[in-house]
Structure formats: structure tokens, C-alpha cells
Motif scaffolding. Structure first.
Motif, PDB file in Angstrom:
ATOM      1  N   ALA A 135      32.164  42.608  48.126  1.00  0.00           N
ATOM      2  CA  ALA A 135      33.005  43.224  47.096  1.00  0.00           C
ATOM      3  C   ALA A 135      32.473  42.837  45.724  1.00  0.00           C
ATOM      4  CB  ALA A 135      34.459  42.784  47.245  1.00  0.00           C
ATOM      5  N   THR A 136      32.796  43.654  44.727  1.00  0.00           N
ATOM      6  CA  THR A 136      32.503  43.347  43.333  1.00  0.00           C
ATOM      7  C   THR A 136      33.823  43.249  42.585  1.00  0.00           C
ATOM      8  OG1 THR A 136      30.393  44.510  43.430  1.00  0.00           O
ATOM      9  CG2 THR A 136      31.312  44.067  41.250  1.00  0.00           C
ATOM     10  N   VAL A 137      34.045  42.100  41.939  1.00  0.00           N
ATOM     11  CA  VAL A 137      35.289  41.854  41.203  1.00  0.00           C
ATOM     12  C   VAL A 137      34.983  41.947  39.707  1.00  0.00           C
ATOM     13  CG1 VAL A 137      37.130  40.201  40.741  1.00  0.00           C
ATOM     14  CG2 VAL A 137      36.160  40.382  43.054  1.00  0.00           C
ATOM     15  N   HIS A 138      35.616  42.883  39.012  1.00  0.00           N
ATOM     16  CA  HIS A 138      35.431  43.055  37.575  1.00  0.00           C
ATOM     17  C   HIS A 138      36.531  42.297  36.826  1.00  0.00           C
ATOM     18  CE1 HIS A 138      32.337  46.251  37.894  1.00  0.00           C
ATOM     19  NE2 HIS A 138      32.943  46.497  39.059  1.00  0.00           N
ATOM     20  N   THR A 139      36.164  41.659  35.716  1.00  0.00           N
ATOM     21  CA  THR A 139      37.096  40.813  34.974  1.00  0.00           C
ATOM     22  C   THR A 139      37.041  41.151  33.484  1.00  0.00           C
ATOM     23  OG1 THR A 139      35.592  39.015  34.392  1.00  0.00           O
ATOM     24  CG2 THR A 139      36.497  38.996  36.626  1.00  0.00           C
ATOM     25  N   ASP A 140      37.905  40.471  32.708  1.00  0.00           N
ATOM     26  CA  ASP A 140      37.917  40.659  31.250  1.00  0.00           C
ATOM     27  C   ASP A 140      37.216  39.519  30.513  1.00  0.00           C
ATOM     28  OD1 ASP A 140      39.694  38.650  31.766  1.00  0.00           O
ATOM     29  OD2 ASP A 140      41.374  39.532  30.639  1.00  0.00           O
ATOM     30  N   ARG A 141      36.433  38.691  31.252  1.00  0.00           N
ATOM     31  CA  ARG A 141      35.741  37.556  30.644  1.00  0.00           C
ATOM     32  C   ARG A 141      34.293  37.524  31.142  1.00  0.00           C
ATOM     33  NH1 ARG A 141      39.801  33.619  29.277  1.00  0.00           N
ATOM     34  NH2 ARG A 141      38.089  32.201  28.683  1.00  0.00           N
ATOM     35  N   GLU A 142      33.458  36.806  30.389  1.00  0.00           N
ATOM     36  CA  GLU A 142      32.068  36.659  30.805  1.00  0.00           C
ATOM     37  C   GLU A 142      31.688  35.210  31.100  1.00  0.00           C
ATOM     38  OE1 GLU A 142      29.173  38.599  28.460  1.00  0.00           O
ATOM     39  OE2 GLU A 142      29.958  40.608  28.878  1.00  0.00           O
ATOM     40  N   ASP A 143      32.541  34.261  30.737  1.00  0.00           N
ATOM     41  CA  ASP A 143      32.257  32.850  31.013  1.00  0.00           C
ATOM     42  C   ASP A 143      32.824  32.481  32.388  1.00  0.00           C
ATOM     43  OD1 ASP A 143      34.740  33.414  29.909  1.00  0.00           O
ATOM     44  OD2 ASP A 143      34.991  31.377  29.122  1.00  0.00           O
ATOM     45  N   LEU A 144      32.274  33.087  33.430  1.00  0.00           N
ATOM     46  CA  LEU A 144      32.853  32.986  34.767  1.00  0.00           C
ATOM     47  C   LEU A 144      32.321  31.812  35.586  1.00  0.00           C
ATOM     48  CD1 LEU A 144      32.663  36.793  35.606  1.00  0.00           C
ATOM     49  CD2 LEU A 144      34.738  35.507  35.091  1.00  0.00           C
ATOM     50  N   ARG A 145      31.119  31.348  35.286  1.00  0.00           N
ATOM     51  CA  ARG A 145      30.511  30.296  36.102  1.00  0.00           C
ATOM     52  C   ARG A 145      31.354  29.018  36.047  1.00  0.00           C
ATOM     53  NH1 ARG A 145      26.189  33.232  34.265  1.00  0.00           N
ATOM     54  NH2 ARG A 145      24.677  33.841  35.894  1.00  0.00           N
ATOM     55  N   GLY A 146      31.517  28.417  37.222  1.00  0.00           N
ATOM     56  CA  GLY A 146      32.303  27.195  37.320  1.00  0.00           C
ATOM     57  C   GLY A 146      33.772  27.426  37.602  1.00  0.00           C
ATOM     58  N   LYS A 147      34.219  28.683  37.493  1.00  0.00           N
ATOM     59  CA  LYS A 147      35.605  28.991  37.834  1.00  0.00           C
ATOM     60  C   LYS A 147      35.741  29.183  39.347  1.00  0.00           C
ATOM     61  CE  LYS A 147      36.930  28.860  33.606  1.00  0.00           C
ATOM     62  NZ  LYS A 147      37.779  27.737  33.137  1.00  0.00           N
ATOM     63  N   THR A 148      36.952  29.049  39.841  1.00  0.00           N
ATOM     64  CA  THR A 148      37.221  29.230  41.269  1.00  0.00           C
ATOM     65  C   THR A 148      37.857  30.588  41.498  1.00  0.00           C
ATOM     66  OG1 THR A 148      37.509  26.853  41.645  1.00  0.00           O
ATOM     67  CG2 THR A 148      38.453  28.347  43.275  1.00  0.00           C
ATOM     68  N   LEU A 149      37.169  31.393  42.279  1.00  0.00           N
ATOM     69  CA  LEU A 149      37.691  32.702  42.665  1.00  0.00           C
ATOM     70  C   LEU A 149      38.475  32.555  43.970  1.00  0.00           C
ATOM     71  CD1 LEU A 149      37.564  35.867  42.148  1.00  0.00           C
ATOM     72  CD2 LEU A 149      35.714  35.848  43.853  1.00  0.00           C
ATOM     73  N   THR A 150      39.658  33.130  44.030  1.00  0.00           N
ATOM     74  CA  THR A 150      40.472  33.093  45.245  1.00  0.00           C
ATOM     75  C   THR A 150      40.561  34.491  45.840  1.00  0.00           C
ATOM     76  OG1 THR A 150      42.570  33.483  44.080  1.00  0.00           O
ATOM     77  CG2 THR A 150      41.839  31.199  44.308  1.00  0.00           C
ATOM     78  N   PHE A 151      40.692  34.558  47.141  1.00  0.00           N
ATOM     79  CA  PHE A 151      40.920  35.850  47.806  1.00  0.00           C
ATOM     80  C   PHE A 151      41.972  35.659  48.898  1.00  0.00           C
ATOM     81  CE2 PHE A 151      37.232  33.797  49.660  1.00  0.00           C
ATOM     82  CZ  PHE A 151      37.418  33.898  51.033  1.00  0.00           C
ATOM     83  N   ASP A 152      42.871  36.608  48.967  1.00  0.00           N
ATOM     84  CA  ASP A 152      44.005  36.557  49.895  1.00  0.00           C
ATOM     85  C   ASP A 152      44.050  37.890  50.622  1.00  0.00           C
ATOM     86  OD1 ASP A 152      46.362  35.995  51.224  1.00  0.00           O
ATOM     87  OD2 ASP A 152      47.360  35.179  49.458  1.00  0.00           O
ATOM     88  N   VAL A 153      43.762  37.873  51.930  1.00  0.00           N
ATOM     89  CA  VAL A 153      43.705  39.092  52.729  1.00  0.00           C
ATOM     90  C   VAL A 153      44.914  39.121  53.651  1.00  0.00           C
ATOM     91  CG1 VAL A 153      42.307  40.481  54.299  1.00  0.00           C
ATOM     92  CG2 VAL A 153      41.184  38.910  52.703  1.00  0.00           C
ATOM     93  N   LEU A 154      45.758  40.118  53.494  1.00  0.00           N
ATOM     94  CA  LEU A 154      46.967  40.239  54.318  1.00  0.00           C
ATOM     95  C   LEU A 154      46.914  41.564  55.065  1.00  0.00           C
ATOM     96  CD1 LEU A 154      49.715  39.161  55.216  1.00  0.00           C
ATOM     97  CD2 LEU A 154      50.718  40.260  53.203  1.00  0.00           C
ATOM     98  N   THR A 155      46.716  41.495  56.388  1.00  0.00           N
ATOM     99  CA  THR A 155      46.662  42.685  57.226  1.00  0.00           C
ATOM    100  C   THR A 155      47.826  42.653  58.211  1.00  0.00           C
ATOM    101  OG1 THR A 155      45.355  41.731  59.031  1.00  0.00           O
ATOM    102  CG2 THR A 155      44.146  42.506  57.089  1.00  0.00           C
TER     103      THR A 155
END
Length: 392
Positions: free
Chosen positions: A360-380
Motif C-alpha cells: 500500500a501507499t499511504v499519503h500524508t500532509d507532512r514530509e518529515d516522516l522518517r523515525g515516526k511509527t506507522l500503525t495499521f489496523d485491519v478489521l475483516t
């Protein structure tokens, strides 16, 4: 069960003068066979988790003549039955079972050749009008010496993504194996390996996840499409879960760890409350066993077991204001079922593009993304998977 109407049909055998007669939906079925046994019937309808929106176009009825050993199949449309076909005209153990999706039918038979049990599959691609000759499943190249197949009446399973799986039980001197044969890939996956002897129940299987198409498991993690439950002769139940191979786990993950031994069981499909991530549950009907495996009483108990799923792993790489995400194992990014976020609430997700079940590709409103923690929650319908990835 007809998933469109909700009607439950029945196929059964009556015996007169020691001979079996075949009945289907209240009518006696004429057949060339003289002593019928092992009836099996299934509709062509959508797999578990999907909604049947029309009357199933056909079904397939299978059975065996004990006098001749022939195994028969015939296509059924409503009340009309096509002429019977001889599927197998050699020695077998048991009869035939099958899974159906669309016009594809995969039949499972256990051939008996030179005194050895040989699991085999026969396929129809025209809705049961014709079948290929049964083809043995090659077990020698994938299973080490000392294991032999056990007779199995476990039908081929159609998973949520429409793929066929054939469960196979194997027995060694000290260990039992439960294998999942992924039909389209001609691939054997070890689902469960335990010390002991397979019980008469052997195993039950349940379709679960959509699967990414190339993640079939390694006996520990990232399995594809099945939950498998094995009953061992001393009354213990073992299970792989739907995203883990599950064959190698601590004693505390025994389904009936710290509970009464099991003489017989039946289980529901897996499900998730959605409240706790990376956990699935199953409901079981259980007949309790004594210390030697005999039924303790005629009482039937209902139990619910919670099974931990392995924690999903993913990689996340920043590219300007977007993050390219790859799921490495143990989760699928089903479209419309996944939510992305960041540990920092000031970072907002503006758009998500899912290219396949693992990317997947996640688009954001910031460019200083390195070092941040991305979370994903899949509910099926079946699972809730939650994971985190450090953005690189």
C-alpha cells in the motif's frame, strides 16, 4: 445448506437385507450400484464469508458401491439428476468428498495401491459434467521418511479467495502431521506436527483468510487460508490458526490445555469480536474423555477458545510525503478493511492506495516522516490484525 434459501437438505443411506440404498432430499436415488455407502453432496456456491445472491446453479452427489468398489458422482440441478459417472474403478478406502466453487469441482479420494493408501484428487472444470482421472498427491518429495497417510474423509476446502485446499493427515511412529495441500500451487504445507497418534476424528479444517496468493506458511508463521484442528488419541486438541502455520507452539496453546480431555468434538468457523487485535476465537461442542480416551458421559459441552495470532510485521519507507508499506507476514491489506495512522497525532493520513494484499501507499500532509511509527489496523469478517512499523 443452500446458502441462498437457507434450506438444509439431507443425503443418507438406509439398509435392507444388509444392502445400502441411497436417498437424497426425501427421494430414493436409483443407481447401478448394489450396496451404496459413503454419500456426499455439496452445492456450487460462494465460499464462507461471502453472500450467496442467487440459487446455486448445481450440486454434485457422490457415493460408493461396497460390492464393486466403484465410486460414482453425478451432477444435480434442482430435482433433476444427470446420469451417474464412474469416478474411480479401483480399490479405495472410503468414498469421495469434494469442494466446489463456480464451475470448478475438486474431488478427494483415497486410493489403495499395493496395500498403501494414496490420497488423490480428481477435477472437473465444467460443473461436474466430466472429471479428470484421479491424480495422486505427491507426498514423497515433501514429507520425510516414516510418515504414512491416514484415511481421510476431509473434503477439499474452498477458501475465501476461491482457492482449493486438501487436508491430509499423516502418522509416524511417534509424531502426527496435519498437512494442507494447496491445489493450484501443487504445494504441501505443514500445518501441525505433534507427538502422538491421530484420533479417529483426525482433523477439521476451516477456510479463513483471503491470502496473498504466495504466502503458504512454514509451520510457524504466515499460513494461507485455513484453520486446522487435530484430535490426538489421548484426548488432546491442537490447532493451527489462520495466519500461522501453528504446528510448533507451547503446551499452553493446546486448545484444551488445563481442561478435560476430548473424546469427540465439532467446531465453528473462526471469528473475531474485533475488540482485541491478533486474537481469534472458535466455539466447540465437546464430549469429555476419560484417561484412556473413552467418553466420560453423554453430556455435550460448549466451550470457546481464544487463539493468539502472530504479530504482523511490515516495512515502511518514506518518499516525500508518502510512505510505501509492505506487509512482510501475518496480515493482508484487504481494501476497505484497513486503517492507517501514526503514533504522532499531528501527522495526518490524507489518502491510501492499496496495490495488492501486501502493498500500500499511504499519503500524508507532512514530509518529515522518517523515525515516526506507522500503525495499521485491519478489521475483516474473521480477524483483527494490528501492527506497527518504524518509517525508514
Amino acid at each position: 445448506m443452500n446458502k441462498y434459501t437457507g434450506r438444509v437438505g439431507a443425503t443418507w443411506i438406509t439398509r435392507q437385507d444388509g444392502k445400502g440404498e441411497l436417498w437424497h432430499d426425501g427421494a430414493r436415488v436409483p443407481t447401478q450400484g448394489s450396496n451404496i455407502d459413503f454419500p456426499f453432496f455439496a452445492h456450487s456456491q460462494v465460499p464462507i464469508g461471502l453472500v450467496q445472491t442467487e440459487e446455486p446453479p448445481f450440486g454434485v452427489l457422490g457415493y460408493k458401491c461396497r460390492d464393486t468398489g466403484r465410486v460414482y458422482v453425478r451432477r444435480v440441478e434442482g430435482q433433476d439428476m444427470a446420469p451417474e459417472q464412474v469416478l474411480v474403478d479401483e480399490d479405495t478406502v472410503g468414498g469421495v468428498s469434494f469442494g466446489i466453487v463456480g464451475q470448478d469441482v475438486v474431488c478427494r479420494v483415497d486410493l489403495l495401491r499395493d496395500g498403501r493408501l494414496v490420497p488423490a484428487l480428481s477435477t472437473s472444470r465444467d460443473g461436474g459434467r466430466s472429471f479428470d482421472p484421479p491424480q495422486p498427491i505427491d507426498l514423497t518429495s515433501a514429507v520425510e521418511q516414516g510418515f504414512t497417510p491416514r484415511p481421510g474423509y476431509q473434503k477439499p476446502i474452498v477458501d475465501k479467495g476461491g482457492a482449493f485446499h486438501a487436508p491430509i493427515g499423516m502418522q509416524g511412529d511417534r509424531e502426527a502431521l496435519a498437512l494442507n495441500y494447496v491445489v493450484a500451487s501443487d504445494l504441501l504445507v505443514e500445518a501441525i506436527r505433534v507427538d502422538g497418534e491421530l484420533d479417529k476424528n483426525e482433523l477439521e479444517v476451516f477456510p479463513s483468510t483471503l491470502g496473498s496468493g504466495n504466502t503458504f506458511g512454514n509451520g510457524v508463521s504466515d499460513g494461507h487460508g485455513l484453520i486446522m484442528v487435530v484430535s490426538i488419541a489421548d484426548g488432546k486438541l491442537f490447532s493451527s490458526n489462520s495466519s500461522a502455520g501453528g504446528g510448533h507452539f507451547p503446551e499452553a496453546q493446546l486448545l484444551n490445555h488445563g481442561m478435560p480431555l476430548v473424546c469427540d468434538f465439532s467446531a465453528s468457523e473462526c471469528y473475531s469480536s474485533g475488540l482485541t487485535p491478533n486474537v481469534v476465537s472458535m466455539d466447540y461442542l465437546v464430549v469429555e474423555a476419560d484417561a484412556v480416551g473413552r467418553p466420560r458421559s453423554a453430556e455435550v459441552f460448549i466451550e470457546t477458545w481464544d487463539m493468539p495470532l502472530p504479530l504482523p510485521k511490515a516495512s515502511a519507507r518514506a518518499n516525500g510525503s508518502r510512505v510505501d508499506v509492505e506487509i512482510l507476514n501475518d496480515a493482508d491489506l484487504e481494501p476497505g478493511k484497513v486503517t492507517f495512522g501514526f503514533d504522532d497525532p499531528t501527522f495526518n493520513v490524507t489518502d491510501v492506495r492499496i496495490s495488492d494484499l501486501r502493498h500500500a501507499t499511504v499519503h500524508t500532509d507532512r514530509e518529515d516522516l522518517r523515525g515516526k511509527t506507522l500503525t495499521f489496523d485491519v478489521l475483516t469478517l474473521f480477524h483483527r490484525h494490528y501492527g506497527e512499523a518504524l518509517v525508514e
